[in-house]
Scaffold this motif. Structure first.
Motif, PDB file in Angstrom:
ATOM      1  N   ALA A  23       0.829  -1.214   0.000  1.00 32.49           N
ATOM      2  CA  ALA A  23       0.000   0.000   0.000  1.00 32.49           C
ATOM      3  C   ALA A  23       0.859   1.258   0.000  1.00 32.49           C
ATOM      4  O   ALA A  23       0.540   2.235  -0.669  1.00 32.49           O
ATOM      5  CB  ALA A  23      -0.945   0.002   1.204  1.00 32.49           C
ATOM      6  N   ALA A  24       1.970   1.249   0.725  1.00 32.03           N
ATOM      7  CA  ALA A  24       2.825   2.439   0.820  1.00 32.03           C
ATOM      8  C   ALA A  24       3.601   2.694  -0.467  1.00 32.03           C
ATOM      9  O   ALA A  24       3.828   3.842  -0.842  1.00 32.03           O
ATOM     10  CB  ALA A  24       3.793   2.308   1.985  1.00 32.03           C
ATOM     11  N   GLU A  25       3.999   1.637  -1.157  1.00 32.80           N
ATOM     12  CA  GLU A  25       4.867   1.797  -2.322  1.00 32.80           C
ATOM     13  C   GLU A  25       4.147   1.753  -3.660  1.00 32.80           C
ATOM     14  O   GLU A  25       4.725   2.112  -4.685  1.00 32.80           O
ATOM     15  CB  GLU A  25       5.950   0.713  -2.302  1.00 32.80           C
ATOM     16  N   TYR A  26       2.893   1.296  -3.697  1.00 32.61           N
ATOM     17  CA  TYR A  26       2.196   1.172  -4.979  1.00 32.61           C
ATOM     18  C   TYR A  26       2.039   2.541  -5.634  1.00 32.61           C
ATOM     19  O   TYR A  26       1.552   3.485  -5.021  1.00 32.61           O
ATOM     20  CB  TYR A  26       0.814   0.532  -4.805  1.00 32.61           C
ATOM     21  N   GLU A  27       2.460   2.648  -6.878  1.00 32.36           N
ATOM     22  CA  GLU A  27       2.331   3.898  -7.627  1.00 32.36           C
ATOM     23  C   GLU A  27       1.015   3.901  -8.384  1.00 32.36           C
ATOM     24  O   GLU A  27       0.802   3.076  -9.271  1.00 32.36           O
ATOM     25  CB  GLU A  27       3.489   4.076  -8.609  1.00 32.36           C
ATOM     26  N   PHE A  28       0.149   4.828  -8.007  1.00 31.34           N
ATOM     27  CA  PHE A  28      -1.103   5.018  -8.736  1.00 31.34           C
ATOM     28  C   PHE A  28      -0.797   5.769 -10.020  1.00 31.34           C
ATOM     29  O   PHE A  28      -0.037   6.733 -10.021  1.00 31.34           O
ATOM     30  CB  PHE A  28      -2.114   5.801  -7.884  1.00 31.34           C
ATOM     31  N   HIS A  29      -1.376   5.312 -11.120  1.00 35.07           N
ATOM     32  CA  HIS A  29      -1.223   5.946 -12.438  1.00 35.07           C
ATOM     33  C   HIS A  29      -2.580   6.578 -12.762  1.00 35.07           C
ATOM     34  O   HIS A  29      -3.529   5.873 -13.101  1.00 35.07           O
ATOM     35  CB  HIS A  29      -0.860   4.902 -13.500  1.00 35.07           C
ATOM     36  N   LEU A  30      -2.649   7.912 -12.640  1.00 35.18           N
ATOM     37  CA  LEU A  30      -3.931   8.603 -12.772  1.00 35.18           C
ATOM     38  C   LEU A  30      -3.893   9.671 -13.844  1.00 35.18           C
ATOM     39  O   LEU A  30      -2.865  10.331 -14.055  1.00 35.18           O
ATOM     40  CB  LEU A  30      -4.314   9.257 -11.434  1.00 35.18           C
ATOM     41  N   LEU A  31      -5.028   9.858 -14.500  1.00 38.07           N
ATOM     42  CA  LEU A  31      -5.228  10.997 -15.399  1.00 38.07           C
ATOM     43  C   LEU A  31      -5.904  12.098 -14.594  1.00 38.07           C
ATOM     44  O   LEU A  31      -6.819  11.823 -13.802  1.00 38.07           O
ATOM     45  CB  LEU A  31      -6.113  10.616 -16.580  1.00 38.07           C
ATOM     46  N   LEU A  32      -5.486  13.339 -14.819  1.00 39.15           N
ATOM     47  CA  LEU A  32      -5.994  14.467 -14.060  1.00 39.15           C
ATOM     48  C   LEU A  32      -6.504  15.562 -14.979  1.00 39.15           C
ATOM     49  O   LEU A  32      -6.098  15.661 -16.139  1.00 39.15           O
ATOM     50  CB  LEU A  32      -4.875  15.074 -13.195  1.00 39.15           C
ATOM     51  N   ALA A  33      -7.374  16.411 -14.427  1.00 38.70           N
ATOM     52  CA  ALA A  33      -7.831  17.620 -15.124  1.00 38.70           C
ATOM     53  C   ALA A  33      -7.912  18.734 -14.100  1.00 38.70           C
ATOM     54  O   ALA A  33      -8.347  18.524 -12.960  1.00 38.70           O
ATOM     55  CB  ALA A  33      -9.190  17.392 -15.773  1.00 38.70           C
ATOM     56  N   CYS A  34      -7.499  19.912 -14.497  1.00 40.38           N
ATOM     57  CA  CYS A  34      -7.574  21.083 -13.622  1.00 40.38           C
ATOM     58  C   CYS A  34      -9.042  21.347 -13.280  1.00 40.38           C
ATOM     59  O   CYS A  34      -9.900  21.359 -14.169  1.00 40.38           O
ATOM     60  CB  CYS A  34      -6.971  22.294 -14.322  1.00 40.38           C
ATOM     61  N   ALA A  35      -9.325  21.567 -12.013  1.00 42.50           N
ATOM     62  CA  ALA A  35     -10.707  21.824 -11.588  1.00 42.50           C
ATOM     63  C   ALA A  35     -11.186  23.194 -12.051  1.00 42.50           C
ATOM     64  O   ALA A  35     -12.385  23.419 -12.179  1.00 42.50           O
ATOM     65  CB  ALA A  35     -10.820  21.719 -10.077  1.00 42.50           C
ATOM     66  N   HIS A  36     -10.258  24.098 -12.350  1.00 41.48           N
ATOM     67  CA  HIS A  36     -10.637  25.454 -12.770  1.00 41.48           C
ATOM     68  C   HIS A  36     -10.873  25.543 -14.287  1.00 41.48           C
ATOM     69  O   HIS A  36     -11.954  25.915 -14.730  1.00 41.48           O
ATOM     70  CB  HIS A  36      -9.573  26.464 -12.338  1.00 41.48           C
ATOM     71  N   CYS A  37      -9.858  25.191 -15.081  1.00 38.26           N
ATOM     72  CA  CYS A  37      -9.964  25.374 -16.537  1.00 38.26           C
ATOM     73  C   CYS A  37     -10.243  24.079 -17.293  1.00 38.26           C
ATOM     74  O   CYS A  37     -10.424  24.110 -18.504  1.00 38.26           O
ATOM     75  CB  CYS A  37      -8.698  26.041 -17.072  1.00 38.26           C
ATOM     76  N   LYS A  38     -10.231  22.933 -16.585  1.00 33.62           N
ATOM     77  CA  LYS A  38     -10.510  21.606 -17.153  1.00 33.62           C
ATOM     78  C   LYS A  38      -9.410  21.077 -18.069  1.00 33.62           C
ATOM     79  O   LYS A  38      -9.594  20.078 -18.765  1.00 33.62           O
ATOM     80  CB  LYS A  38     -11.860  21.565 -17.899  1.00 33.62           C
TER      81      LYS A  38
END
Length: 161
Positions: A23-38
């Motif tokens: 749990a401590a070392e697992y690297e999450f691979h996530l896509l993100l978007a800015c909450a302001h400009c998307k």
């Protein structure tokens, strides 16, 4: 600040559970978007529970800190400690939360499971390590003389306040 619950759904064949190997070392691979400009990051960002970065303005630390490339606003993500839990056979083919994130100024839009998972077989407890769930998992449990597998893995984020 919104909380994003990462939920997965999978079809399990003779699998008791699967979870990140550490749990401590697992690297999450996530896509993100800015909450302001998307504006989207366009590619996955990687971070783990053990990563720490200072939040600009002296507002503490988070597991991931960045700045939007379009509007230059700061954003941060913190993995909620204790929220990383296994997906169990009792949830077979249904969505279940496996991790939660607190987000400031950013939205989570996608998840790539990648490698680093541990899979435990039903009945025998045979453990398969460093499993890559970006594709279907199929192995053979020697103790049970049966195949085991994970297929049709899907993910989504459920937002709560």
């Amino acid at each position: 600040m919104p909380k994003y619950n990462l939920q997965v759904k999978a079809e399990l064949a003779r699998v008791e559970q699967f979870q990140p190997a550490s749990a401590a070392e697992y690297e999450f691979h996530l896509l993100l978007a800015c909450a302001h400009c998307k504006e989207s990051t366009g590619k996955h960002v990687n971070f783990s529970l053990q990563d720490e970065a200072d939040i600009p303005g002296g507002r503490g630390v988070a597991n991931f800190v960045a700045k939007c490339k379009l509007c230059s606003r700061d954003f941060s993500i913190e993995i909620i400690k204790g929220s990383i839990v296994p997906y169990k056979s009792s949830s077979n083919n249904g969505f279940a939360t496996i991790a939660s994130f607190e987000c400031r100024g950013v939205e989570l839009t996608g998840f790539e499971p990648a490698s680093g998972w541990t899979v435990v077989a039903e009945e025998t407890g045979t453990t398969f390590t460093d499993v890559d769930l970006s594709e279907e998992f199929a192995e053979y449990d020697e103790k049970a003389s049966e195949p085991v597998g994970i297929s049709s893995l899907e993910s989504r984020f459920v937002v709560s306040k």
